[in-house]
Every structure is written in structure tokens, then in C-alpha cells.
Design a protein around this motif. Structure first.
Motif, PDB file in Angstrom:
ATOM      1  N   THR A 125     -49.783  35.977 138.957  1.00 22.48           N
ATOM      2  CA  THR A 125     -49.914  35.902 137.417  1.00 22.48           C
ATOM      3  C   THR A 125     -48.465  36.574 136.806  1.00 22.48           C
ATOM      4  O   THR A 125     -48.283  37.583 136.993  1.00 22.48           O
ATOM      5  CB  THR A 125     -51.102  36.232 136.844  1.00 22.48           C
ATOM      6  N   ALA A 126     -47.537  35.687 136.185  1.00 24.60           N
ATOM      7  CA  ALA A 126     -46.581  36.202 135.647  1.00 24.60           C
ATOM      8  C   ALA A 126     -47.114  36.905 134.188  1.00 24.60           C
ATOM      9  O   ALA A 126     -47.682  36.307 133.560  1.00 24.60           O
ATOM     10  CB  ALA A 126     -45.623  35.096 135.284  1.00 24.60           C
ATOM     11  N   VAL A 127     -46.476  37.777 133.956  1.00 21.87           N
ATOM     12  CA  VAL A 127     -46.748  38.631 132.654  1.00 21.87           C
ATOM     13  C   VAL A 127     -45.580  38.870 132.020  1.00 21.87           C
ATOM     14  O   VAL A 127     -44.578  39.800 132.281  1.00 21.87           O
ATOM     15  CB  VAL A 127     -47.573  39.783 132.829  1.00 21.87           C
ATOM     16  N   GLU A 128     -45.359  38.409 130.484  1.00 23.11           N
ATOM     17  CA  GLU A 128     -44.341  38.583 129.929  1.00 23.11           C
ATOM     18  C   GLU A 128     -44.515  39.548 128.633  1.00 23.11           C
ATOM     19  O   GLU A 128     -45.775  39.298 128.045  1.00 23.11           O
ATOM     20  CB  GLU A 128     -43.632  37.283 129.256  1.00 23.11           C
ATOM     21  N   VAL A 129     -43.989  40.814 128.407  1.00 26.45           N
ATOM     22  CA  VAL A 129     -44.115  41.318 127.181  1.00 26.45           C
ATOM     23  C   VAL A 129     -43.338  41.163 126.337  1.00 26.45           C
ATOM     24  O   VAL A 129     -41.974  41.282 126.188  1.00 26.45           O
ATOM     25  CB  VAL A 129     -44.060  42.988 127.672  1.00 26.45           C
ATOM     26  N   LYS A 130     -43.630  40.991 125.107  1.00 24.77           N
ATOM     27  CA  LYS A 130     -42.879  40.970 123.983  1.00 24.77           C
ATOM     28  C   LYS A 130     -43.219  41.785 122.648  1.00 24.77           C
ATOM     29  O   LYS A 130     -44.260  41.844 122.459  1.00 24.77           O
ATOM     30  CB  LYS A 130     -43.014  39.387 123.455  1.00 24.77           C
ATOM     31  N   ALA A 131     -42.192  42.252 121.993  1.00 27.33           N
ATOM     32  CA  ALA A 131     -42.683  43.187 120.807  1.00 27.33           C
ATOM     33  C   ALA A 131     -42.757  42.453 119.603  1.00 27.33           C
ATOM     34  O   ALA A 131     -42.877  42.900 118.532  1.00 27.33           O
ATOM     35  CB  ALA A 131     -41.398  44.209 120.666  1.00 27.33           C
ATOM     36  N   SER A 132     -42.616  41.097 119.699  1.00 24.37           N
ATOM     37  CA  SER A 132     -42.448  40.337 118.501  1.00 24.37           C
ATOM     38  C   SER A 132     -43.651  39.244 118.765  1.00 24.37           C
ATOM     39  O   SER A 132     -44.008  38.995 119.570  1.00 24.37           O
ATOM     40  CB  SER A 132     -41.132  39.607 118.236  1.00 24.37           C
ATOM     41  N   GLN A 133     -43.967  38.478 117.699  1.00 23.41           N
ATOM     42  CA  GLN A 133     -44.981  37.390 117.700  1.00 23.41           C
ATOM     43  C   GLN A 133     -44.323  35.963 117.993  1.00 23.41           C
ATOM     44  O   GLN A 133     -45.156  34.925 118.033  1.00 23.41           O
ATOM     45  CB  GLN A 133     -45.898  37.355 116.416  1.00 23.41           C
ATOM     46  N   ASN A 134     -43.111  35.879 118.727  1.00 23.50           N
ATOM     47  CA  ASN A 134     -42.575  34.817 118.881  1.00 23.50           C
ATOM     48  C   ASN A 134     -43.253  33.920 120.219  1.00 23.50           C
ATOM     49  O   ASN A 134     -43.494  34.626 121.019  1.00 23.50           O
ATOM     50  CB  ASN A 134     -40.817  35.025 119.580  1.00 23.50           C
ATOM     51  N   LEU A 156     -32.860  34.334 135.140  1.00 26.62           N
ATOM     52  CA  LEU A 156     -34.416  34.086 134.859  1.00 26.62           C
ATOM     53  C   LEU A 156     -35.324  35.500 135.214  1.00 26.62           C
ATOM     54  O   LEU A 156     -34.931  35.996 136.414  1.00 26.62           O
ATOM     55  CB  LEU A 156     -35.011  33.130 135.685  1.00 26.62           C
ATOM     56  N   GLU A 157     -35.838  36.251 134.224  1.00 24.96           N
ATOM     57  CA  GLU A 157     -36.498  37.553 134.748  1.00 24.96           C
ATOM     58  C   GLU A 157     -37.917  37.352 134.073  1.00 24.96           C
ATOM     59  O   GLU A 157     -38.101  36.960 132.991  1.00 24.96           O
ATOM     60  CB  GLU A 157     -35.725  38.682 134.216  1.00 24.96           C
ATOM     61  N   MET A 158     -38.903  37.935 134.807  1.00 27.24           N
ATOM     62  CA  MET A 158     -40.259  37.915 134.336  1.00 27.24           C
ATOM     63  C   MET A 158     -40.491  39.573 134.516  1.00 27.24           C
ATOM     64  O   MET A 158     -40.374  40.064 135.632  1.00 27.24           O
ATOM     65  CB  MET A 158     -41.145  37.235 135.130  1.00 27.24           C
ATOM     66  N   ASP A 159     -40.917  40.154 133.513  1.00 27.52           N
ATOM     67  CA  ASP A 159     -41.320  41.481 133.300  1.00 27.52           C
ATOM     68  C   ASP A 159     -42.206  42.289 134.681  1.00 27.52           C
ATOM     69  O   ASP A 159     -41.807  43.161 135.142  1.00 27.52           O
ATOM     70  CB  ASP A 159     -42.085  41.943 131.866  1.00 27.52           C
TER      71      ASP A 159
END
Length: 432
Positions: free
Chosen positions: A379-388, A366-369
Motif C-alpha cells: 500500500t502506497a502512503v502519501e503524507v501531505k501537510a495541506s488539504q490538497n 516519481l516518489e512515494m513517501d
């Protein structure tokens, strides 16, 4: 001329009747000298600049008596006819890291008060080790970074009204119109590739030619290498360079936690930890520390022995990658660097907003960016390069680890996942 936020900060410093001598710190080539001289020309009768790298002879002014009377007597020999009274002259001490005695003298110049003094340097974190007595309590401090996304938008001809227009969508959590979203994502990808170094941005504004931008960036990277060779001591020269060159490989790994073994097999912090700190002190990298628990206070929960390393300017990171990377990023095809580049740009945006960088990992599953303090919450922040729109790790944090708010930054538009996770366009990180 590129508009910079520091212009307003310098004006506020100048307007404070109790201001002290000012130290402006930042990495090489972020625009410190230009901004300070332009400010001085607008607010003073004259600017007297002492660049200690271009003119080493100026060091003699501070090598004898450090009291203000002695310093101004010496200055009168180099600059006859200049009236250093009533703060009508700005004394600008540029590249002050090359003259540690001048740093010590800031105390006496502040106490004297006859002229305003601004000192600037690109390697001040390194030079402080050689200062015999730092002027604690007698200087104001200001940090300058490469251009953030807002400044980049200014450079591209978008004004405050456009930024305010975008901020309205952020505040209302309202879908951005498709045409605006497409335009902003194109500008954002351009910012990822160009970065925020003023010369690179100006070259892009003038030519719209990414190959010319790349040449500027590689020249800056070469200057960083020269700084390592010039200022690092002994074996630290090779070690700092090895750590620096390993950054793209570090970020391309599935686990982006910095590994000394990537720098050198079977190596450790004992050998390379000081070299990484050198790169941080030189303003080249940011640390993102691991949290032992996903909760406030972050500093109290941080494990400073485990961290990720990000470049402070993402354009320079892209310039370190193989040929063709610029085009891939602009087309949204990032390959193995997909997560690395987008994480780096968000980390860079957070750091320029004054946020310390933290991430969370649990049992390698489990990893949160990032974790940021936002509206008083962890506040957890997740970074994605796609629109998933899936947010499996974030949902797990919310359901099992007490996290009450999550933000997913992605190329898509505003939305939600469940009732506690917000999805935002990635460029909206500038408002967090």
C-alpha cells in the motif's frame, strides 16, 4: 503518572510461567526505568535495582564467577537480608550497557530461576559489541519507544473510550464531525511539537507551556550529544555528531534521501556509514529504505544503500529547528520543513506500530513517501501537510506500476481520490 503501553506488556511477560530474563531496550529518556520500577513495586515483594552508571561498584558482582550462585552470594553482601527465592524479588539491572559481563550472566540467572530479572539499557545496540557471549535463547526481548500518539492522548486526559470512538470512524471510513476533527488536529499538532519523551509530555500536561517543553527537549538532545562523546570510539565521535546535526537539513531538501555530502562535501558511506549505524543502534534515528520495485516482499526489494533518516521522536526534531518553529507548526505554517515534519511524524508512528519503513522513487520524477503492508497488500502512503486532494504520484503508481491501493494522509477528513486512493486524517496513521 503517565500511562504507558509497556505496563501491559510487562504484565503479560510476568504471567507467562515460562518467562526468561527480560531485556528492555530503548533510547535514553523514553521512560524505561520508571516503568520497570513501577511494575516491580506492583508485582513483587521487593525490587532490587542495580544501576551500573550511578554505582559502578556493582560491576564487581559480575566480574568474577558468572554462575548464579556466585552472583547471588555477591548480591547478599550488597543487599543483606534480601531473600532471592521463589521469584518474590525482581532484580533490575539498569543501564546494563555499562556492564557487558552482566549481559552474559543473564543466561545463568535464567537457568537458576530463583529471582525474576529485567535488564534495561539505552545503548544496548552499542554495548553488544563488547559482550563476550550473548545469552541467545535465555532472554526475552521487549522494545520501548517514546510515547506514541495514543499514549499522548491518554496523557492529555482522553481515555480508551475516546480512542475507540475515533477507531470507529477509521473502521467505517466515515467523516469525523467537524468539532471532533478540529480538536484532534489541534492535539496532533501539539504532539508533533511536544513529541513523546515522557518528561516533555509531563511538563506540557503540568504547565501547558511550550517554552518549558522546549527546554526539556534541548536537555535531552544535550544528553544525546554527551552519549556520543562518551560511547562513540575515536573519530566516530565527531562523525556521529556531524550526522546527527545534519538531520534537519537532510529532511528540508526536496529529495529527502540521506546525502553524505550534506554532512561533509564530497563525503561517502565509507567515512560516515558506521556513524549513522551508531545513531541507529543508540535508538536515536530510524532508517527508511528505498524500494527497487513497489511490491511485496519489501525486504527483498529494498536497496539498503539508499535511504532516508528520520528522528525517532519528532518533538526532538522540532527542538533542533530554529527559534519560532514550535509556533509555526502549531499554526500550520511549516515553511521548508513542512514535508519533513509531517513525514517524520508518520514514519515515527509507523515504526512504533512495528512497521519497517520503506519508500519508492523512480527516476527522480516519481516518489512515494512510504510503502506499508496493509490488509495483505503493498500500500502506497502519501503524507501531505495541506488539504490538497490531488494524488498525482499515487495515481501514476496505480495506473502504470501495478499498485492497487493507496492512502493519502492529510489534515483534512475522510474521502477518496478515484476508486483506489483513500484520503484519511493524518492522525489516523495510529490505526494503520
Amino acid at each position: 503518572m503517565l500511562r504507558r503501553k509497556i505496563n501491559d506488556e510487562l504484565a503479560r511477560w510476568n504471567a507467562d510461567p515460562h518467562h526468561k530474563s527480560l531485556i528492555v531496550q530503548g533510547a535514553r529518556q523514553v521512560g524505561k526505568t520508571y516503568a520497570i520500577e513501577h511494575f516491580g513495586e506492583a508485582h513483587y515483594e521487593r525490587v532490587v535495582t542495580l544501576n551500573f552508571e550511578e554505582h559502578p561498584e556493582y560491576k564487581a558482582i559480575f566480574s568474577g564467577g558468572r554462575d548464579a550462585a556466585s552472583i547471588f552470594a555477591q548480591l547478599s553482601l550488597f543487599f543483606p537480608g534480601v531473600d532471592f527465592t521463589e521469584r518474590r524479588v525482581l532484580l533490575f539491572l539498569d543501564e546494563i550497557q555499562s556492564c557487558p559481563d552482566a549481559i552474559t550472566s543473564l543466561k545463568f540467572l535464567t537457568m537458576d530461576g530463583r529471582a525474576d530479572v529485567i535488564a534495561s539499557g539505552s545503548l544496548l545496540g552499542i554495548a553488544y559489541r563488547e559482550v563476550s557471549s550473548f545469552p541467545v535463547g535465555y532472554v526475552d526481548h521487549m522494545s520501548m519507544h517514546s510515547m506514541d500518539f495514543k499514549e499522548f492522548l491518554w496523557g492529555m486526559g482522553l481515555g480508551d473510550d475516546v480512542v475507540a470512538y475515533l477507531k470507529g470512524f477509521f473502521d467505517r471510513r466515515e467523516q469525523v464531525p467537524d468539532a471532533v476533527q478540529e480538536r484532534m488536529m489541534r492535539l496532533f499538532r501539539q504532539y508533533v511539537v511536544v513529541g513523546g519523551m515522557p518528561e516533555a509530555v509531563q511538563r506540557f500536561v503540568d504547565t501547558n507551556d511550550f517554552s518549558k517543553v522546549l527546554q526539556v527537549q534541548r536537555d535531552i538532545l544535550a544528553e544525546y550529544g554527551n552519549d556520543i562523546a562518551k560511547y562513540a570510539v575515536g573519530s566516530e565521535k565527531a562523525r556521529a555528531r556531524a550526522c546527527f546535526l545534519s538531520i534537519p537539513k537532510q529532511l528540508a531538501r526536496d529529495s529527502k534521501k540521506f546525502s553524505y555530502a550534506v554532512v561533509e562535501p564530497k563525503s561517502s558511506a565509507r567515512k560516515y556509514g558506521g556513524s549513522l549505524q551508531w545513531l541507529y543502534d543508540a535508538g536515536i534515528i530510524n532508517f527508511c529504505y528505498k524500494l527497487t520495485a513497489p511490491e511485496l516482499p519489501f525486504e527483498g526489494n529494498a536497496d539498503n544503500t539508499k535511504f532516508k533518516v528520520y528522528m525517532r521522536d519528532t518533538g526532538l526534531l522540532v527542538a533542533m529547528l530554529e527559534e519560532g518553529s514550535q509556533k509555526d507548526i502549531l499554526n500550520g505554517n511549516l515553511g521548508i520543513y513542512k514535508g519533513a515534519v509531517y513525514e517524520n511524524i508518520v514514519g515515527d508512528m509507523f515504526a512504533k506500530n512495528g512497521k519497517p519503513l520503506y519508500y519508492y522513487e523512480r527516476n527522480n520524477s516519481l516518489e512515494m513517501d512510504f510503502f506499508i503492508r496493509y490488509e495483505g497488500q503493498a500500500t502506497a502512503v502519501e503524507v501531505k501537510a495541506s488539504q490538497n486532494r490531488k494524488a498525482k504520484s499515487m495515481q501514476s503508481l496505480i495506473e502504470k506500476h501495478g499498485v492497487v491501493h493507496g492512502i493519502k494522509l492529510a489534515p483534512g477528513n475522510f474521502g477518496t481520490v478515484g476508486d483506489k486512493v483513500e484520503v484519511m486524517p493524518i492522525y489516523m496513521a495510529m490505526f494503520l
